[in-house]
Structures are given as structure tokens and as C-alpha cells.
Design a protein around this motif. Structure first.
Motif: not given
Length: 636
Positions: A228, A258, A261-262, A265, A292-293, A295-296
Motif C-alpha cells: 500500500a 484511494l 484507503v492506501l 492499509q 485499491p492499488s 484500481l488506482a
């Protein structure tokens, strides 16, 4: 020797809460029925598997010395006849042991021993649990056999990728110190954290001691570096290169979410590193941790194709490699069956895929930075050439402008001299006009004094002389200034009207009204500006009426910068006065009015203002003349 056929197992789903005494009461199943932990996802993040087997030494004199091997796991605990025999695992150091994840067993001659082995693994990609017996010489020989060669080649490959990441980190950080370009700082953080993650992954896989490279406290800190944190830095890096904040503001808000979110994490990863075990029992939290990674990365890949950046090909290759090599294989936890030892070492190790994708991406990003730097250099060169050309052009134009300005300055100097001469001439004319007003006004007053003297009225003459003296003083004081206060002007005007009323007995009446919004002490107007209009109203409007009349002066201020003064009389009007041609009228040919008109013209010219005079003939309901109104509009 594979002793799986002689081993039974039990999966503890309580989350590592049951002691050995409680485990012994549960039914164990044959080892062949155990699932392959490497190819199946567990429901819980903490997986505890208990193994049970019995060793019998039938030799009459020889003691059995062997190692029991279960694979690479977090914690491996060995019990012999309900007695703790030893522990090993990723978090244990064992420099003198031939095989790092194997525990020694000793069975004396003609003896039988029962063993329990607790194997504890964390999160979603543990290695497969085995049950093997090896000798010390076999453990050493394994390093020179197919498995050992494959592991050593994997270690060499990961070491090369780690070295590449460290080199890119140092290069980017040095570039940042020189250029202060924030993109280089983000790239240095991205590659630096990736290198630390790679070192930690190698230590996890091969369990080599990092004390020769770092102190124990430093090597222990490598634990919380998570994917993350790497993803957060490369999102910031790519977003900076593509100028996502300004070019794609809506998408940037999604990326900010995002990034949050990272960050969460990474904080979760640090908390687990401190706690030394997973914080969530539900394994879905870890199975989908890379979403999330990924998706980013996908969003940045779409933005890269939509942008017009010249470094799009490099970024597209890097992002695609990260998505295809790191995140997709890592998230799917791909496993290839029935492969050689070399293929199994490389292809069935998720961290290798992640580090390989990071290395490929960092290489592409470095190419992007190099190409970007080259374009910036070319652009700076073009800007420098254009700037030099513009300077030469501006120098030529400036030279021409200086020549033109020299000629203009000469002309302006001549015009300035002419303007100063005209202003001095206008000042002289104004002074002359004020000087003409004073004797004309005094002449009229002296006529009135003469009248009272001839009538032999000492009291009226004394009163008249007192007011005349005050009036003369005010006139002399006001005539020295270009502007006087409205209060002084109205006081002089009232004295003049009172003197004229004394001459006309009861035939002349007057009213002076000042509106509340007017401040007479603050407003300033030219001196002796109103008296000629009042004088003209008395002599040309009221003296022809046997019963006399009234003169009214109203002062208003409709705007902050505008003053209205109305002088109204109820006399015979201008037309009737012109018909009568009386002697009084012939003697007073409105000399003061002419001088006042000339003064207003000069004032407008000198101060660049617009003082206006409006004269209206008043009529009654029958259409007969009933007076005159003079309206003065004076800017203040």
C-alpha cells in the motif's frame, strides 16, 4: 523421507486459542485428506494446523538423529510426549541449523516417541505444509541439489531486482537534490520503499540474517513496509507527471480517496507489525488487499491514454507491467502444478511477481523521467533562443522608443511651458475679476449709506454702517481666497440682503434655507458667487413692483459631489423689466452678472469642472409672469 502417509492432522479454526491438551481431544484425520494450503484460500487469516506422528527406533544400539521439516511458515512448534521440544519459523534465528525450518528429533535405541507439531501460518498465501524427515547431511545436500540451486537462483534474481531498485532510488534522490523537482522525490520514495519491501521478502523467503547489513533494530523495522505504501508513492508520482490535479480534477478526487484507503492499509500493516499477528480473522481483508492499488493503477492507465503527454508510451508500459505482472498474479495467487524446481521457485512465489513488476515499472518510469528531462532541456533551449531573439527585438524597439520619447519630451516641455503660461494668465484674470467685484459691490452699498444720510436718520444710518462694516470685512477676507466656506458666503449674502432691505423699507423680504444634508462649514465655493444673482433679482425683479417682494435662497446637496443653489424672486420677470427701461435699471446694467459669468467660465477652465447656471421665468396659473428662478449647479 516423506512421512505424510504416517501422519495425521487437525485444523484448529479457533484462531490459535487451544492448548495441546485440548487439541489432543479432537479427532485427527489422515494427512492425505489435508487441503493444499498453497492453492486454496482460507476463511481465516490465522491458520493453525496440528500434525501427529510416532517414531519407533528398533535398532538395539544406534540412536536416531533426524530433522522434521514442514516447510516455510510463521511459527513451527514441536512437542515430544507432551513436552515442548523446540520452535522455529520465520521470526526465529537459527544460524547453525542445516535446514532453517526443520526441528531436530532424537530417538534412543528401542524407543517409541509420539510427536505433535503446531504449524501456524498467516494470511492468504502460506506455503504448503509437508511432513518429512531429513538428516543433517541431506539438509546440507539440498542446497546443492535441484531445489537448492533453484532457491539460490531465485535469491540471485531477487537480489538483482533489489539492487536495481536501490540504484534507481539513489539516482532519483540525487536528481531531486539538484533540480528540486517533486516528481524525482516521489520516484525516490517509490523505489526506496520497493527496495525495502524486496529485502524483507527475501528475508522472509530465505531467512538469512540481516545483522551483517543492518543492526537488529533496523532490520526489524522493514516489517511494516507494505504494498500500500509503495502504491501511494507511485500514484503521487504518476499523478504529478500527468498533472492530474489540474487536467483531471474529478478523477483526482477519486485518486485522493484511494490514497486515503492506501494510507489506512499502511497504518493497518504497521499495527499488525507491532501486534505481531493479523488484526482481522476474516481472510477476505487480506485476499482483496491489493484491489485499491490495482484500481488506482487502472485509473492512472486510463488517464495516461486520455492525456496528451509525450511520455505516455513509457507510463503505459510501466503501469501495464505493474498491473499485469504484480497485481493480477498476486491477487489471484497463481499456482503452477507439476513444474520443475526452478519454475516452482520463481513462478509460485507471489513476492517475486510483485518485485518483478515493480522493477519493470521503475525502469519504464526512469525512461519516462529521462525523456521528460530531455524535453524540458529542449524546451528550455527553445525558450532561451526565443528569449534572446525577443531581447534583440525589444532592444531595437526600445532604441526607437527612446528616440521617439526624446522628441516627445521636447514637445511636451514646450506644451508644459505653454500650459503654465496659460494657467498663470488665468490666475491673473481671476484675480482681476475678483478685484472688479469688490468695488462694484462697495459702490452699491455706499449708495445705500448715502440715502440714509440724506434722510437724516441717524439710528438707521448707525445700524446700516455697523452691518456695512461687517460686510466689508467679510468681503475683504473672502476676496483673498479662491474658495471660501459656504457658511461665510451665506453670511456675507445675508448681510447684503439686510442692507438692501433697509433701503427698500418693508418692500424687500428674504428667506435662506439650507437642507439638513448640507454641511456649510465643510463645503467650499468661489467667493461672491451668489451676490450678483441676488442683486439682479432685487434691482431688476422687485424694484418695479410697488408692494415689493421676496427673495428666496435654497441650498441643497442631492449628491455627495454636487451642490444645488436656487435663487427665486416673485418680481415682474425679465421680459417686463426689459420693457420698463427704468432709470434704476439703466444705471445698473448687470455689471456683477457679467463679471460672475466670466468667473464661472474661468473656474470651469482652471479646475476642469462643470459649474452651470440655469435661469427660468416663472408664470402663474393665468400665464402671467410672477418671478424668476436662477439655479446654480456647483461640483464640490
Amino acid at each position: 523421507m516423506d512421512i505424510g502417509p504416517y501422519t495425521v492432522f487437525y485444523e484448529d479454526n479457533s484462531g490459535d486459542t487451544l492448548p495441546l491438551s485440548a487439541i489432543q481431544k479432537h479427532p485427527f484425520r489422515p494427512f492425505a485428506e489435508k487441503r493444499n494450503e498453497r492453492t486454496t484460500f482460507a476463511d481465516r487469516s490465522v491458520m493453525v494446523t496440528w500434525l501427529r506422528f510416532t517414531l519407533r527406533n528398533t535398532h538395539p544400539v544406534d540412536t536416531l538423529h533426524v530433522l522434521h521439516k514442514t516447510g516455510v511458515h510463521g511459527f513451527i512448534t514441536l512437542y515430544e510426549n507432551n513436552r515442548l521440544l523446540g520452535q522455529t519459523g520465520i521470526s526465529f534465528k537459527h544460524p547453525n541449523r542445516p535446514s532453517p525450518y526443520a526441528l531436530p528429533l532424537t530417538v534412543p535405541p528401542l524407543t517409541e516417541r509420539k510427536y505433535f507439531v503446531r504449524v501456524l501460518g498467516y494470511v492468504w498465501h502460506p506455503t504448503r505444509i509437508s511432513s518429512e524427515l531429513i538428516t543433517a547431511s541431506a539438509g546440507v545436500a539440498w542446497h546443492f541439489g535441484p531445489g537448492g540451486v533453484a532457491e539460490n537462483m531465485l535469491l540471485a534474481g531477487m537480489a538483482l531486482l533489489t539492487g536495481w531498485l536501490i540504484l534507481m532510488c539513489l539516482y532519483a534522490f540525487y536528481s531531486f537534490l539538484i533540480s528540486r523537482d517533486i516528481a524525482y522525490l516521489f520516484y525516490a520514495l517509490y523505489t526506496g520503499v520497493s527496495a525495502l519491501f524486496s529485502v524483507y521478502s527475501m528475508n522472509y523467503r530465505f531467512s538469512f540474517d540481516l545483522d551483517w547489513l543492518f543492526p537488529p533494530q533496523v532490520s526489524d523495522i522493514l516489517g511494516p513496509f507494505h504494498v500500500a505504501l509503495i502504491s501511494a508513492f507511485y500514484v503521487l508520482f504518476v499523478a504529478n507527471l500527468l498533472n492530474v490535479r489540474k487536467g483531471f480534477p474529478r478523477t483526482w478526487r477519486i485518486l485522493q480517496i484511494l490514497l486515503a484507503v492506501l494510507t489506512i492499509q499502511e497504518i493497518h500493516s504497521i499495527a499488525e507489525w507491532i501486534h505481531r499477528r493479523p488484526l482481522f480473522l476474516n481472510n477476505a481483508v487480506y485476499i482483496y488487499a491489493m484491489v485499491p492499488s490495482a484500481l488506482a493503477t487502472g485509473i492512472l492507465l486510463v488517464i495516461n491514454f486520455q492525456s496528451r503527454s509525450p511520455i505516455r508510451p513509457y507510463l503505459a508500459t510501466g503501469l501495464s507491467s505493474l498491473l499485469g505482472v504484480s497485481f493480477i498474479p498476486g491477487s489471484l495467487d497463481l499456482y503452477f502444478h507439476d513444474t520443475s524446481a526452478l519454475a516452482d521457485a520463481f513462478f509460485n512465489y507471489p513476492q517475486f511477481w510483485i518485485i518483478l513488476g515493480l522493477a519493470i515499472e521503475s525502469f519504464c518510469f526512469m525512461l519516462a523521467l529521462a525523456y521528460r528531462g530531455r524535453r524540458i532541456e529542449l524546451e528550455n533551449r527553445r525558450i532561451q533562443e526565443r528569449y534572446t531573439h525577443e531581447l534583440e527585438t525589444q532592444l531595437g524597439e526600445r532604441t526607437q522608443q527612446i528616440e521617439q520619447q526624446s522628441r516627445l519630451l521636447e514637445q511636451q516641455h514646450i506644451r508644459q511651458l505653454e500650459t503654465e503660461f496659460e494657467k498663470k494668465l488665468a490666475d491673473t484674470e481671476m484675480t482681476a475679476l475678483r478685484a472688479q467685484m469688490n468695488p462694484h459691490f462697495i459702490f452699491n452699498c455706499l449708495n445705500s449709506i448715502k440715502l440714509y444720510t440724506l434722510q437724516n436718520d441717524p439710528e438707521q444710518a448707525s445700524d446700516f454702517l455697523t452691518k456695512f462694516a461687517r460686510l466689508i470685512r467679510l468681503v475683504l477676507e473672502n476676496s483673498r481666497s479662491e474658495h471660501v466656506t459656504l457658511r461665510n458666503e451665506l453670511e456675507a449674502l445675508q448681510l447684503y440682503i439686510e442692507l438692501e432691505a433697509m433701503r427698500f423699507k418693508e418692500k424687500l423680504r428674504y428667506q435662506i434655507h439650507v437642507s439638513p444634508e448640507v454641511d456649510p462649514q465643510y463645503l467650499r465655493i468661489p467667493p461672491l458667487l451668489l451676490q450678483p444673482f441676488v442683486e439682479n433679482a432685487i434691482w431688476h425683479g422687485l424694484m418695479h413692483k410697488p408692494e415689493g417682494g421676496t427673495v428666496t435662497v435654497e441650498v441643497r446637496q442631492p449628491q455627495d459631489n454636487l451642490l444645488h443653489i436656487e435663487i427665486t424672486d416673485d418680481g415682474v420677470g425679465r421680459a417686463r423689466a426689459a420693457e420698463l427701461k427704468s432709470k434704476s435699471a439703466s444705471k445698473h446694467k448687470s455689471f456683477g452678472m457679467q463679471v460672475t459669468a466670466d468667473r464661472i467660465r474661468m473656474i470651469n477652465r482652471m479646475y476642469n469642472i462643470r459649474t452651470t447656471t440655469q435661469i427660468e421665468d416663472l408664470v402663474d396659473s393665468y400665464g402671467e409672469a410672477c418671478g424668476t428662478r436662477v439655479t446654480l449647479t456647483i461640483p464640490v
